[in-house]
Design an enzyme around this catalytic site. Sequence first.
Site, PDB file in Angstrom:
ATOM      1  N   GLU A  75       0.848  -1.198   0.000  1.00  0.00           N
ATOM      2  CA  GLU A  75       0.000   0.000   0.000  1.00  0.00           C
ATOM      3  C   GLU A  75       0.885   1.251   0.000  1.00  0.00           C
ATOM      4  O   GLU A  75       0.678   2.177  -0.786  1.00  0.00           O
ATOM      5  CB  GLU A  75      -0.901  -0.043   1.237  1.00  0.00           C
ATOM      6  CG  GLU A  75      -1.995   0.982   1.263  1.00  0.00           C
ATOM      7  CD  GLU A  75      -2.854   0.854   2.524  1.00  0.00           C
ATOM      8  OE1 GLU A  75      -2.634  -0.085   3.327  1.00  0.00           O
ATOM      9  OE2 GLU A  75      -3.738   1.696   2.708  1.00  0.00           O
ATOM     10  N   GLY A  78      -8.502   5.210   7.592  1.00  0.00           N
ATOM     11  CA  GLY A  78      -9.370   5.031   8.745  1.00  0.00           C
ATOM     12  C   GLY A  78      -8.808   3.996   9.706  1.00  0.00           C
ATOM     13  O   GLY A  78      -8.866   4.157  10.925  1.00  0.00           O
ATOM     14  N   GLY A  79      -8.234   2.911   9.144  1.00  0.00           N
ATOM     15  CA  GLY A  79      -7.746   1.820   9.973  1.00  0.00           C
ATOM     16  C   GLY A  79      -6.234   1.780  10.126  1.00  0.00           C
ATOM     17  O   GLY A  79      -5.716   1.350  11.157  1.00  0.00           O
ATOM     18  N   SER A  80      -5.524   2.205   9.085  1.00  0.00           N
ATOM     19  CA  SER A  80      -4.062   2.173   9.176  1.00  0.00           C
ATOM     20  C   SER A  80      -3.456   3.436   8.588  1.00  0.00           C
ATOM     21  O   SER A  80      -4.121   4.216   7.898  1.00  0.00           O
ATOM     22  CB  SER A  80      -3.502   0.921   8.494  1.00  0.00           C
ATOM     23  OG  SER A  80      -3.754   0.951   7.116  1.00  0.00           O
ATOM     24  N   THR A  81      -2.186   3.628   8.893  1.00  0.00           N
ATOM     25  CA  THR A  81      -1.474   4.803   8.387  1.00  0.00           C
ATOM     26  C   THR A  81      -0.118   4.351   7.861  1.00  0.00           C
ATOM     27  O   THR A  81       0.503   3.451   8.431  1.00  0.00           O
ATOM     28  CB  THR A  81      -1.371   5.886   9.495  1.00  0.00           C
ATOM     29  OG1 THR A  81      -0.792   7.050   8.929  1.00  0.00           O
ATOM     30  CG2 THR A  81      -0.527   5.440  10.689  1.00  0.00           C
ATOM     31  N   GLN A  82       0.300   4.956   6.756  1.00  0.00           N
ATOM     32  CA  GLN A  82       1.578   4.554   6.153  1.00  0.00           C
ATOM     33  C   GLN A  82       2.554   5.726   6.034  1.00  0.00           C
ATOM     34  O   GLN A  82       2.139   6.863   5.850  1.00  0.00           O
ATOM     35  CB  GLN A  82       1.373   4.013   4.717  1.00  0.00           C
ATOM     36  CG  GLN A  82       0.637   2.708   4.601  1.00  0.00           C
ATOM     37  CD  GLN A  82      -0.854   2.864   4.684  1.00  0.00           C
ATOM     38  OE1 GLN A  82      -1.415   3.806   4.129  1.00  0.00           O
ATOM     39  NE2 GLN A  82      -1.509   1.990   5.409  1.00  0.00           N
TER      40      GLN A  82
HETATM   41  O1  LIG Z   1      -8.709   7.954  -3.802  1.00  0.00           O
HETATM   42  C1  LIG Z   1      -9.058   8.672  -2.874  1.00  0.00           C
HETATM   43  N1  LIG Z   1      -9.478   9.928  -3.079  1.00  0.00           N
HETATM   44  C2  LIG Z   1      -9.868  10.742  -2.077  1.00  0.00           C
HETATM   45  N2  LIG Z   1      -9.857  10.382  -0.797  1.00  0.00           N
HETATM   46  C3  LIG Z   1      -9.456   9.151  -0.503  1.00  0.00           C
HETATM   47  C4  LIG Z   1      -9.052   8.241  -1.496  1.00  0.00           C
HETATM   48  N3  LIG Z   1      -8.698   7.112  -0.914  1.00  0.00           N
HETATM   49  C5  LIG Z   1      -8.875   7.304   0.408  1.00  0.00           C
HETATM   50  N4  LIG Z   1      -9.350   8.531   0.671  1.00  0.00           N
HETATM   51  C6  LIG Z   1      -9.610   9.099   1.994  1.00  0.00           C
HETATM   52  O2  LIG Z   1      -9.053   8.186   2.937  1.00  0.00           O
HETATM   53  C7  LIG Z   1      -9.723   8.308   4.168  1.00  0.00           C
HETATM   54  C8  LIG Z   1     -10.227   7.000   4.647  1.00  0.00           C
HETATM   55  O3  LIG Z   1      -9.283   6.006   4.531  1.00  0.00           O
HETATM   56  P1  LIG Z   1      -9.674   4.549   4.052  1.00  0.00           P
HETATM   57  O4  LIG Z   1     -11.147   4.333   4.104  1.00  0.00           O
HETATM   58  O5  LIG Z   1      -9.030   4.319   2.729  1.00  0.00           O
HETATM   59  O6  LIG Z   1      -9.012   3.694   5.205  1.00  0.00           O
HETATM   60  P2  LIG Z   1      -7.797   2.673   5.154  1.00  0.00           P
HETATM   61  O7  LIG Z   1      -6.818   3.205   4.160  1.00  0.00           O
HETATM   62  O8  LIG Z   1      -7.257   2.658   6.550  1.00  0.00           O
HETATM   63  O9  LIG Z   1      -8.400   1.364   4.737  1.00  0.00           O
HETATM   64  C9  LIG Z   1     -10.851   9.263   3.926  1.00  0.00           C
HETATM   65  O10 LIG Z   1     -10.378  10.514   4.325  1.00  0.00           O
HETATM   66  C10 LIG Z   1     -11.020   9.245   2.413  1.00  0.00           C
HETATM   67  O11 LIG Z   1     -11.581  10.447   1.979  1.00  0.00           O
HETATM   68 CA   LIG Z   2      -6.833   4.173   2.111  1.00  0.00          CA
END
Ligand SMILES: O=c1[nH]cnc2c1ncn2[C@@H]1O[C@H](COP(=O)(O)OP(=O)(O)O)[C@@H](O)[C@H]1O
Ligand SMILES: [Ca+2]
Length: 441
Positions: free
Chosen positions: A185, A215-219
């Site tokens: 990722e 929302g769940g992880s950070t990189q």
């Molecule tokens: O392609 C994108 N365009 C705009 N915002 C995105 C995109 N992908 C993720 N986000 C943003 O990422 C955040 C949520 O992260 P996500 O749901 O992807 O969690 P995760 O990466 O931990 O699974 C929200 O702020 C959402 O608006």
């Molecule tokens: Ca994401």
Amino acid sequence: MEAMKMSKRFFAFGISACIAIYVAYIKWRLDSKPLMGATEGIAESRGDKLNHQAMTTDLSVFYGIMFDAGSTGTRIHIFKFTQQPRETPKLTHETFKALKPGLSAYADDVEKSAQGIEELLEVAKKEVPMELWKFTPLVLKATAGLRLLPGEKAQKLLDKVKEIFQASPFFVRDDCVSIMNGTDEGISAWITINFLTGRLDDPQKRSVGMLDLGGGSTQITFLPRAEETLQTSPAGHTTSFQMFNHTYKLYSYSYLGLGLMSARLAILGGVEGKPSEGEELISPCLPPGFKSEWQHAEIVYKIKGQKAGEPLYESCSNKVAKMLYKKVHKAEEVKDLDFYTFSYYYDRAAEAGLIDKEKGGSLTVSDFEIAAKYVCKTMEISPGSSPFLCMDLTYITFLLQELGFPKSQAFKLARKINNVETSWALGATFHYIDSLNRLQY
Ligand SMILES: O=c1[nH]cnc2c1ncn2[C@@H]1O[C@H](COP(=O)(O)OP(=O)(O)O)[C@@H](O)[C@H]1O
Ligand SMILES: [Ca+2]
């Protein structure tokens, strides 16, 4: 271990194929800038002779579809590429659509997940010319939401999506639906940002680092210049891959559970996947006297602000500092590099009025801190419409410092560059197309 397996997988892309594809990327980047968004007038090849193998030879237009199954939402990215005979492909257009909630929200009702996936597939059908459907790769990669689910539940969701994909008219392989590991990722997002900002063509050119707060992880992913960074990094924080006749050794790490929504739960004192059963989660980061409910990963929590005592920012920062204690590796070198920040870094900065919602901007750690102090102060008087903003901004301020950034460090915040979403999706599509091309050799 995971990172080791990952590096092997990246190496396994095949050195020659990698060089070929990235030479193409680089030329493509150089050629594509003026063409970004300008797709009119490009002859589209629509002959029946088209086949998957022809993707990099005869085709003048081809597409790639990437689904991002994030923890808070599912998004489709449809990338359009053009390629003239004997020339390199160009990225000419991206279509993007996002839906909420994320796939993991359907863990207990898998059938319900179908509707959103099908709705997004309709967008792809409208966007991709019908005669190209069967040559257009369709892929879904899931991130933290599914990583945090019990394996069996996650698998059921993936199987459902795969069933829908296989019934679609697009090109699907057995590996079309998967949970992506955190290092992939980070690397994919790093490739996206360095591609879109024109840094991939010259390994001598300083690359930029990438910070994504999901929302769940950070990189965090960057290309260290100091050998010491690689040597002093904890196991699993470095990875390498071949690109343009050059081996890139990246620092890349994904912290599962430190995405903004998971962090909120930890700050509130809750445990992922466990309902608090009537008990209230009382937090020093919520406005005093504030009482509400908060839904996360399909569980509704009762939440409450702590009684007024210390100033809110003070009490909140103590809690956040404790929550983050010894969880994050500080990489010394990050303070000497330029970073782009994605996702919730952007959303929260925009919500706090620190950047323009559309244009993005540039911010320092201090800017986040000042905003956190200001927002927390106002919340002492009234919760306002964003009761989590004090907590979120305080968390971001501390997370950035835990990652090794000094208060004066400036970050770029961009939602789109050249009309393309700054997300891991483009980099991951490069990889996927690369792996398809490899099949030809
Ligand atoms: O392609 C994108 N365009 C705009 N915002 C995105 C995109 N992908 C993720 N986000 C943003 O990422 C955040 C949520 O992260 P996500 O749901 O992807 O969690 P995760 O990466 O931990 O699974 C929200 O702020 C959402 O608006
Ligand atoms: Ca994401």
